[in-house]
Enzyme design. Structure first.
Site, mmCIF file in Angstrom:
data_model
loop_
_atom_site.group_PDB
_atom_site.id
_atom_site.type_symbol
_atom_site.label_atom_id
_atom_site.label_comp_id
_atom_site.label_asym_id
_atom_site.label_seq_id
_atom_site.Cartn_x
_atom_site.Cartn_y
_atom_site.Cartn_z
ATOM 1 N N SER A 157 0.792 -1.207 -0.035
ATOM 2 C CA SER A 157 -0.060 -0.086 -0.038
ATOM 3 C C SER A 157 0.977 1.247 0.046
ATOM 4 C CB SER A 157 -0.943 0.041 1.244
ATOM 5 O OG SER A 157 -1.583 1.071 1.178
ATOM 6 N N LYS B 284 -3.155 5.187 -2.680
ATOM 7 C CA LYS B 284 -4.077 6.040 -2.021
ATOM 8 C C LYS B 284 -4.314 7.121 -2.922
ATOM 9 C CE LYS B 284 -4.069 4.145 2.061
ATOM 10 N NZ LYS B 284 -5.508 3.510 2.680
ATOM 11 N N ASP C 67 -7.387 3.354 -3.292
ATOM 12 C CA ASP C 67 -7.968 3.452 -1.791
ATOM 13 C C ASP C 67 -8.246 5.051 -1.414
ATOM 14 O OD1 ASP C 67 -8.928 3.100 0.829
ATOM 15 O OD2 ASP C 67 -7.352 2.036 1.504
ATOM 16 N N GLU D 119 -11.291 1.179 -3.404
ATOM 17 C CA GLU D 119 -11.620 1.075 -1.955
ATOM 18 C C GLU D 119 -12.230 2.056 -1.343
ATOM 19 O OE1 GLU D 119 -8.261 -0.964 -0.074
ATOM 20 O OE2 GLU D 119 -9.072 -0.761 1.863
ATOM 21 N N ASP E 151 -14.043 -0.881 2.944
ATOM 22 C CA ASP E 151 -13.077 -1.290 4.280
ATOM 23 C C ASP E 151 -13.840 -0.643 5.413
ATOM 24 O OD1 ASP E 151 -11.094 -1.015 6.162
ATOM 25 O OD2 ASP E 151 -9.634 -0.031 4.822
ATOM 26 N N LYS F 102 -10.382 -6.611 7.996
ATOM 27 C CA LYS F 102 -9.490 -6.340 9.064
ATOM 28 C C LYS F 102 -10.075 -6.708 10.439
ATOM 29 C CE LYS F 102 -7.742 -2.077 6.862
ATOM 30 N NZ LYS F 102 -7.583 -0.494 6.760
ATOM 31 N N GLY G 108 -4.722 -4.049 5.905
ATOM 32 C CA GLY G 108 -3.348 -3.868 7.050
ATOM 33 C C GLY G 108 -3.423 -2.366 7.508
HETATM 34 C C1 NPQ Z 1 -6.518 1.206 4.741
HETATM 35 N N1 NPQ Z 1 -3.960 0.924 5.477
HETATM 36 O O1 NPQ Z 1 -6.498 0.405 3.997
HETATM 37 C C2 NPQ Z 1 -5.409 1.542 5.914
HETATM 38 C C3 NPQ Z 1 -5.492 2.739 6.307
HETATM 39 C C4 NPQ Z 1 -4.450 3.375 7.418
HETATM 40 C C5 NPQ Z 1 -2.106 -0.038 4.859
HETATM 41 O O2 NPQ Z 1 -3.404 1.255 3.388
HETATM 42 C C6 NPQ Z 1 -2.363 4.946 11.686
HETATM 43 C C7 NPQ Z 1 -3.754 4.356 11.965
HETATM 44 C C8 NPQ Z 1 -1.954 4.827 10.346
HETATM 45 C C9 NPQ Z 1 -4.307 3.905 11.152
HETATM 46 C C10 NPQ Z 1 -2.479 4.361 8.058
HETATM 47 C C11 NPQ Z 1 -3.214 0.674 4.815
HETATM 48 C C12 NPQ Z 1 -2.786 4.382 9.333
HETATM 49 C C13 NPQ Z 1 -4.040 4.080 9.832
HETATM 50 C C14 NPQ Z 1 -3.425 3.852 7.037
HETATM 51 C C15 NPQ Z 1 -4.828 3.242 8.614
HETATM 52 O O3 NPQ Z 1 -7.340 1.989 4.807
HETATM 53 MG MG MG Z 2 -8.466 0.942 3.303
#
Ligand code: NPQ
Ligand code: MG
Length: 369
Positions: free
Chosen positions: A135, A163, A188, A213, A238, A262, A290
């Site tokens: 990601s 993102k 995402d 996403e 998500d 998750k 994640g």
């Molecule tokens: C997602 N993760 O899928 C999340 C979002 C995310 C790997 O893209 C601190 C706490 C930092 C929560 C960074 C990925 C974060 C967080 C990203 C959640 O939307």
């Molecule tokens: Mg996400």
């Protein structure tokens, strides 16, 4: 198993590079680490709440509050024989899924260790290694983004998620697509758009994306269903899927065609299993999301992702994607086929390194009767 001692820690781990999403930039990852002791055995858990209510309304402070005041006291000094006992004890308490899941993870680790089985075996995992992707946060501009994507491809990742946010979407996807025509790619938005932005998603619809996403608000299944009706590309939810019930309702109204699972967001691995089972029966693909986990949460993700319904690569990168130093061993590394091995040791299958944990601890509290 009588729960004798529970330790709660707020830790802060420096990220190797800042991670930018539509909800903000993170330089450090704050989270909570839980330790549960019972009859000479120890279980570890990780609560994914972060320093700000950006991804979810929960933060390390709200999670600390509900864990110490409500969740921990329901099991401290009492018998827990199976995970369902824990959820029964929480009774009518509402919400705070990330906090709920953090303590649940420590109990899974403990109970699996007592049985001498890996978490993957207990959950019903069917594979020894799981396909993973990376990601990538929002970058300075699309040239930098293309450069960062190429570095991760070089490192061996065969699926990339980028993102996006309003104004940083179509050009970004076009740039990456132009450089990597056949790359399995997904985006995402972390709920940064509304239905008024349908044109943006129509522009993304012919870019061969695996999925889009969480484009819209987390509490808005209806508009996701409306948006999906305009698109060929599957919407994947998500933030919106906080329980198996939400998953069922989302599928019923065609609000999504793929589900990101998750365990934290749905209140634990038990509910994650329920979401998996529901989607598996319905023939809906799922993948493991994640949350920038330490080695503890990463081990739990790998166990979950070994279930048969996880047919798309997870956001479970190697440990060195996010952190130079981790609090658990062994570190997870990427295999040449863009997979990571599912831990086979008892419980989560990782050992917490006390010195490393101590170095990142900001606050610690021990609960015992
Ligand atoms: C997602 N993760 O899928 C999340 C979002 C995310 C790997 O893209 C601190 C706490 C930092 C929560 C960074 C990925 C974060 C967080 C990203 C959640 O939307
Ligand atoms: Mg996400």
């Amino acid at each position: 198993m009588k729960i004798e001692v529970i330790e709660l820690r707020h830790i802060r781990m420096r990220l190797r590079a800042p991670f930018e999403t539509s909800f903000g930039v993170e330089l450090d990852r704050d989270c909570l680490i839980l330790r549960v002791d019972s009859e000479g055995m120890t279980g570890w858990g990780e609560c994914a709440a972060g320093s700000t209510p950006g991804y979810s309304y929960e933060t390390t402070e709200t999670a600390w509050h509900v864990l110490s005041e409500f969740f921990i006291p329901t099991i401290l000094g009492r018998q827990v024989e199976e995970i369902e006992d824990y959820h029964r004890r929480l009774g009518a308490y509402k919400g705070h899924n990330l906090a709920r899941a953090g303590l649940e993870m420590a109990l899974w680790d403990l109970l699996a260790k007592v049985q001498g089985k890996s978490l993957a075996a207990i959950l019903g995992g069917v594979v020894e290694r799981v396909p993973v992707g990376v990601s990538i946060g929002i970058q300075q501009d699309h040239d930098v983004l293309v450069e960062v994507v190429s570095q991760y491809i070089e490192a061996g990742y065969r699926r990339v998620k980028i993102k996006i946010k309003p104004g940083r979407d179509v050009v970004e996807v076009e740039s990456v697509r132009k450089s990597f025509p056949d790359l399995p790619l997904q985006v995402d938005a972390n709920s940064a758009y509304t239905l008024e932005d349908v044109a943006v998603f129509k522009s993304l619809d012919d870019k061969q994306l695996l999925l889009i996403e969480q484009p819209l608000a987390e509490d808005d299944l209806i508009d996701h269903s409306r948006l999906q009706a305009h698109l060929q590309t599957p919407i994947c939810l998500d933030e919106s899927i906080i329980s198996a019930r939400h998953a069922r309702q989302a599928l019923e109204i065609d609000a999504c065609r793929i589900v990101n699972i998750k365990s934290g967001r749905v209140g634990g691995l038990l509910e994650g299993l329920a979401v998996h089972d529901l989607c598996y029966e319905a023939g809906v693909p799922v993948w493991c999301g994640g949350m920038l986990e330490t080695g503890i949460g990463r081990a739990a993700n790998l166990a979950l992702a070994s279930l048969p319904g996880f047919t798309l690569p997870g956001d479970i990168s190697a440990s060195d994607r996010y952190y130079s130093e981790d609090i658990a061993e062994p570190r997870f590394t990427l295999n040449a086929d863009s997979t990571i091995d599912v831990p086979t040791g008892a419980g989560l299958g990782v050992e917490v390194v006390s010195d490393a944990l101590e170095r990142v601890t900001l606050r610690r509290e021990v609960y015992k009767l």
